[in-house]
Write a protein that holds these residues in place. Structure first.
Motif, PDB file in Angstrom:
ATOM      1  N   PRO A 296       0.718  -1.404   0.003  1.00 57.07           N
ATOM      2  CA  PRO A 296       0.028   0.110   0.181  1.00 57.07           C
ATOM      3  C   PRO A 296       0.900   1.319   0.070  1.00 57.07           C
ATOM      4  N   SER A 297       0.241   2.409  -0.178  1.00 58.87           N
ATOM      5  CA  SER A 297       0.814   3.687  -0.379  1.00 58.87           C
ATOM      6  C   SER A 297      -0.155   4.479  -0.212  1.00 58.87           C
ATOM      7  N   LEU A 298       0.045   6.007   0.254  1.00 58.85           N
ATOM      8  CA  LEU A 298      -0.546   7.096   0.209  1.00 58.85           C
ATOM      9  C   LEU A 298       0.189   8.345  -0.905  1.00 58.85           C
ATOM     10  N   ARG A 299       1.502   8.594   0.064  1.00 59.92           N
ATOM     11  CA  ARG A 299       1.919   9.613  -0.942  1.00 59.92           C
ATOM     12  C   ARG A 299       2.544   9.265  -2.293  1.00 59.92           C
ATOM     13  N   THR A 300       3.132   8.118  -2.217  1.00 60.73           N
ATOM     14  CA  THR A 300       3.852   7.713  -3.447  1.00 60.73           C
ATOM     15  C   THR A 300       2.895   7.483  -4.456  1.00 60.73           C
TER      16      THR A 300
ATOM     17  N   GLN B 106      12.313   8.754  -2.491  1.00 62.80           N
ATOM     18  CA  GLN B 106      11.928   9.393  -1.082  1.00 62.80           C
ATOM     19  C   GLN B 106      13.417  10.045  -0.380  1.00 62.80           C
TER      20      GLN B 106
ATOM     21  N   HIS C 223      14.584   3.405  -1.368  1.00 62.03           N
ATOM     22  CA  HIS C 223      13.257   4.086  -1.729  1.00 62.03           C
ATOM     23  C   HIS C 223      13.944   5.447  -2.181  1.00 62.03           C
TER      24      HIS C 223
ATOM     25  N   CYS D 298       9.549  10.490   6.827  1.00 56.68           N
ATOM     26  CA  CYS D 298       8.995  10.073   5.498  1.00 56.68           C
ATOM     27  C   CYS D 298       7.600  10.251   5.342  1.00 56.68           C
ATOM     28  N   LEU D 299       6.967   9.498   6.629  1.00 55.25           N
ATOM     29  CA  LEU D 299       5.328   9.540   6.766  1.00 55.25           C
ATOM     30  C   LEU D 299       5.238   8.419   5.938  1.00 55.25           C
ATOM     31  N   PRO D 300       4.112   7.526   6.459  1.00 55.06           N
ATOM     32  CA  PRO D 300       3.197   7.666   7.420  1.00 55.06           C
ATOM     33  C   PRO D 300       4.157   7.560   8.812  1.00 55.06           C
TER      34      PRO D 300
ATOM     35  N   ARG E  77       8.187  15.113  -2.966  1.00 51.12           N
ATOM     36  CA  ARG E  77       8.105  13.711  -3.655  1.00 51.12           C
ATOM     37  C   ARG E  77       7.572  13.962  -5.120  1.00 51.12           C
TER      38      ARG E  77
ATOM     39  N   ARG F 184       6.338  -0.695  -6.738  1.00 53.10           N
ATOM     40  CA  ARG F 184       6.468  -0.763  -5.139  1.00 53.10           C
ATOM     41  C   ARG F 184       6.316  -2.069  -4.649  1.00 53.10           C
TER      42      ARG F 184
END
Ligand code: CP
Length: 343
Positions: free
Chosen positions: A46-50, A150, A147, A291-293, A319, A110
């Motif tokens: 999973p991912s949000l930002r990427t 990042q 990464h 880097c979050l989360p 990013r 990813r």
């Protein structure tokens, strides 16, 4: 064909070129530089930002992105060489990757570390299979070893806030978590900061060493860029005078701690929580990065994330800016004669 799945694809001069272009394009966006280009985005994790930043970069550049979540509406994929495929994975990456490469202009991937064996993770088998089999440029959205997007966003944020990075003291501090996490983010911060000439200090509890090959690679970059790399278990010594405090959890080295004991080892170091007192050990004007989360009050205290030193939102925004440059470079390179299948 060029790919971007590891920092060695750029090297010291390439890092400078991407950071320079990203800074310029933040001030003056490039317009529809990706018109008619199609990016296939393959997520094994999973991912949000990427996900959002890659899609945004493609769409704002006039291109398009297809998102595929492996095992979520897309066949589960086997990646083991020589596997007898009698489990729940009906397709092998040896077919899936070249098939996808025939539909798009580049592939983004990813795939996380297994955490079972640091050496196997450092060999990065899945992303390297994409390099071998895709037939189009491949860009990493995080792999078992690195990464790299990042890391570039981290350094762009530091350049913006601290100016020149040659000799700049920056500290990567291990942070607690509810479970051991991959080493890709700390590896990429170490590599990219060393390539940018920073005086990189890494502070972690005993047994949490980063991969030896990555440390050696970072030291080579530091020798070329005028930077340095030091590793210590003394967090306050590492933070003294540091202009950047970068917090991140990662799991123990599998050579030091068996995977079955890794969670207990992480739980044993809750006192490494990053608080205002931690930050006070660094330079007064230090910036805080993650880097979050981030798990608030497990890894990092609210007061740090919400405080004046925090630049985590700029870091996440960056990013988009570095990836826009990388996608431009990968998608506009001279296309080789591909997708031509004449009998
Ligand atoms: N930093 C980062 O890669 O965030 P995501 O996992 O949300 O993409």
């Amino acid at each position: 064909m060029r790919h971007f799945t590891r920092l060695s694809d750029l090297g010291v001069s390439g890092v400078e070129a991407v950071l320079g272009a990203a800074l310029a394009w933040k001030k003056q966006p490039p317009g529809a530089h990706l018109r008619d280009q199609l990016l296939g985005m393959v997520f094994f994790n999973p991912s949000l930002r990427t996900r959002a930043s890659f899609e945004a970069a493609m769409l704002r550049g006039g291109g398009h992105a297809i998102v595929l979540e492996v095992g979520g509406g897309v066949w589960k994929l086997e990646d083991r060489a020589g596997a007898i495929m009698d489990n729940d994975k009906p397709e092998h990456i040896r077919e899936a990757i070249p098939v996808l490469g025939r539909y798009v202009d580049a592939l983004a991937v990813r795939t996380f570390a297994s955490l079972a064996d640091d050496d196997a993770d450092a060999a990065d088998p899945v992303i390297n299979a994409f390099r071998e089999l895709a037939g189009v440029p491949v860009v990493s959205m995080e792999s078992a070893r690195e990464h790299p997007c990042q890391g570039l966003a981290d350094l762009l944020t530091i350049r913006e806030r601290c100016g020149a990075t040659r000799g700049l003291p920056v500290t990567l501090v291990w942070a607690p978590h509810i479970k051991p996490l991959p080493k890709a983010v700390p590896h990429s911060f170490l590599l990219t900061a060393a390539a940018a000439g920073c005086g990189v200090r890494v502070a972690h509890p005993p047994g949490f060493d980063l991969h030896g090959e990555v440390l050696e690679e970072a030291r080579r970059y530091a020798a070329e860029s005028g930077g340095s790399v030091t590793v210590t278990h003394d967090r306050n010594a590492a933070l003294a005078g540091s202009r950047v405090v970068y917090a991140k959890n990662w799991g123990p080295a599998t050579k030091s701690v068996p995977p079955a004991e890794a969670a207990a080892q992480v739980a044993a170091h809750k006192d490494w929580l990053v608080t205002g007192k931690t930050l006070a050990a660094a330079a007064q004007e230090a910036i805080f990065l993650h880097c979050l989360p981030v798990r608030r009050n497990v890894e990092v205290a609210d007061a740090v994330l919400d405080g004046a030193h925090s630049r985590v939102l700029d870091q996440a925004e960056n990013r988009f800016h570095v990836q826009r440059v990388l996608l431009h470079d990968l998608l506009n390179q001279k296309k080789e004669a591909r997708h031509v299948h004449v009998a």
